[in-house]
Design an enzyme around this catalytic site. Structure first.
Site, PDB file in Angstrom:
ATOM      1  N   GLY A  46      13.914 -33.032 -31.993  1.00 42.08           N
ATOM      2  CA  GLY A  46      15.287 -33.016 -32.466  1.00 42.08           C
ATOM      3  C   GLY A  46      16.206 -32.645 -31.315  1.00 42.08           C
ATOM      4  O   GLY A  46      15.764 -32.008 -30.348  1.00 42.08           O
ATOM      5  N   GLN A 102      23.848 -29.398 -27.448  1.00 42.42           N
ATOM      6  CA  GLN A 102      22.835 -29.238 -26.399  1.00 42.42           C
ATOM      7  C   GLN A 102      23.042 -30.181 -25.216  1.00 42.42           C
ATOM      8  O   GLN A 102      22.419 -30.005 -24.180  1.00 42.42           O
ATOM      9  CB  GLN A 102      21.429 -29.463 -26.967  1.00 42.42           C
ATOM     10  N   CYS A 149      12.838 -24.545 -28.653  1.00 44.19           N
ATOM     11  CA  CYS A 149      14.119 -25.232 -28.499  1.00 44.19           C
ATOM     12  C   CYS A 149      14.246 -25.723 -27.057  1.00 44.19           C
ATOM     13  O   CYS A 149      13.929 -24.977 -26.135  1.00 44.19           O
ATOM     14  CB  CYS A 149      15.246 -24.252 -28.826  1.00 44.19           C
ATOM     15  N   LEU A 150      14.711 -26.942 -26.877  1.00 47.65           N
ATOM     16  CA  LEU A 150      14.835 -27.486 -25.521  1.00 47.65           C
ATOM     17  C   LEU A 150      15.836 -26.697 -24.677  1.00 47.65           C
ATOM     18  O   LEU A 150      15.740 -26.714 -23.453  1.00 47.65           O
ATOM     19  CB  LEU A 150      15.243 -28.969 -25.571  1.00 47.65           C
ATOM     20  N   HIS A 181      16.966 -26.410 -38.066  1.00 46.05           N
ATOM     21  CA  HIS A 181      17.111 -25.969 -36.674  1.00 46.05           C
ATOM     22  C   HIS A 181      18.278 -26.704 -35.992  1.00 46.05           C
ATOM     23  O   HIS A 181      19.116 -26.076 -35.339  1.00 46.05           O
ATOM     24  CB  HIS A 181      15.788 -26.214 -35.935  1.00 46.05           C
ATOM     25  N   GLU A 182      18.330 -28.025 -36.154  1.00 43.11           N
ATOM     26  CA  GLU A 182      19.385 -28.810 -35.490  1.00 43.11           C
ATOM     27  C   GLU A 182      20.750 -28.581 -36.143  1.00 43.11           C
ATOM     28  O   GLU A 182      21.768 -28.536 -35.447  1.00 43.11           O
ATOM     29  CB  GLU A 182      19.037 -30.306 -35.490  1.00 43.11           C
ATOM     30  N   HIS A 190      22.347 -25.607 -34.690  1.00 43.53           N
ATOM     31  CA  HIS A 190      23.010 -25.863 -33.398  1.00 43.53           C
ATOM     32  C   HIS A 190      24.453 -26.318 -33.602  1.00 43.53           C
ATOM     33  O   HIS A 190      25.345 -25.920 -32.848  1.00 43.53           O
ATOM     34  CB  HIS A 190      22.270 -26.963 -32.624  1.00 43.53           C
TER      35      HIS A 190
END
Ligand code: NI
Length: 183
Positions: free
Chosen positions: A45, A50, A96-97, A138-139, A142
């Site tokens: 994702g 991000q 998380c990236l 999660h996304e 963000h």
């Protein structure tokens, strides 16, 4: 085009993403680049903040999960609103990236109902569970200026403080392109 992924500590990750209109400049290219960026980094994702855009947009592809219960979903979510969360609370180790090499157990409810628009700005209301729901939660976070480390205990967060600071400074090895807030 592969975009740099913004690291923990950048203020853009703490802003609530604004509503996206159909005439948002370069939207199609942005979504295309986000797919490319997510796959390059082996993510499941990626949210627009991000890649430095404070807007309510994220993408998911749960195909990488080797889980028979989760049907693979590859999808764009624009202007999402979570209408309801329900089911049992369950723990899952999230990463998380924007926060490389840190993984922590996060408790979330197992089901959700979400209203969103796709890339053609058609509106849907849909229910998700399992890992697809987890990635969406999660996304979605963000796009609200939240990150998974906000869901861990204060004690855990204190223990992570130096690691998080090192990530903000770029003192971390990653095999994808990143942008660090502290130089
Ligand atoms: Ni993330």
């Amino acid at each position: 085009m592969i975009l740099p992924i913004v690291a923990y500590g950048d203020p853009v990750l703490r802003k609530k993403g604004s509503k996206v209109d159909a005439d948002y400049p370069g939207l199609e290219a942005l979504i295309f680049n986000m797919w490319e960026t997510m796959y390059e980094a082996h993510g499941v994702g990626l949210a627009a903040p991000q890649v430095g855009r404070s807007i309510n947009l994220f993408i998911i592809d749960t195909g990488a999960f080797d889980d028979e219960k989760t049907s693979a979903r590859k999808q764009v979510f624009i202007n999402s609103e979570i209408l309801e969360e329900s089911g049992e609370e369950w723990e899952y180790e999230e990463g998380c990236l924007s926060i490389p090499h840190i993984r922590e157990n996060v408790k979330r409810l197992s089901k959700l109902k979400i209203r969103y628009q796709n890339e053609k700005f058609e509106t849907f209301e849909e229910e998700f569970d399992g890992l697809a729901a987890r990635v969406i939660q999660h996304e979605f976070d963000h796009c609200q200026g939240l990150m998974f480390v906000d869901h861990v205990s204060q004690l855990k967060k204190r223990l992570l403080k130096n690691k998080l600071l090192n990530i903000s400074k770029g003192a971390v090895r990653v095999d994808y392109k990143m942008r660090f807030p502290i130089r």
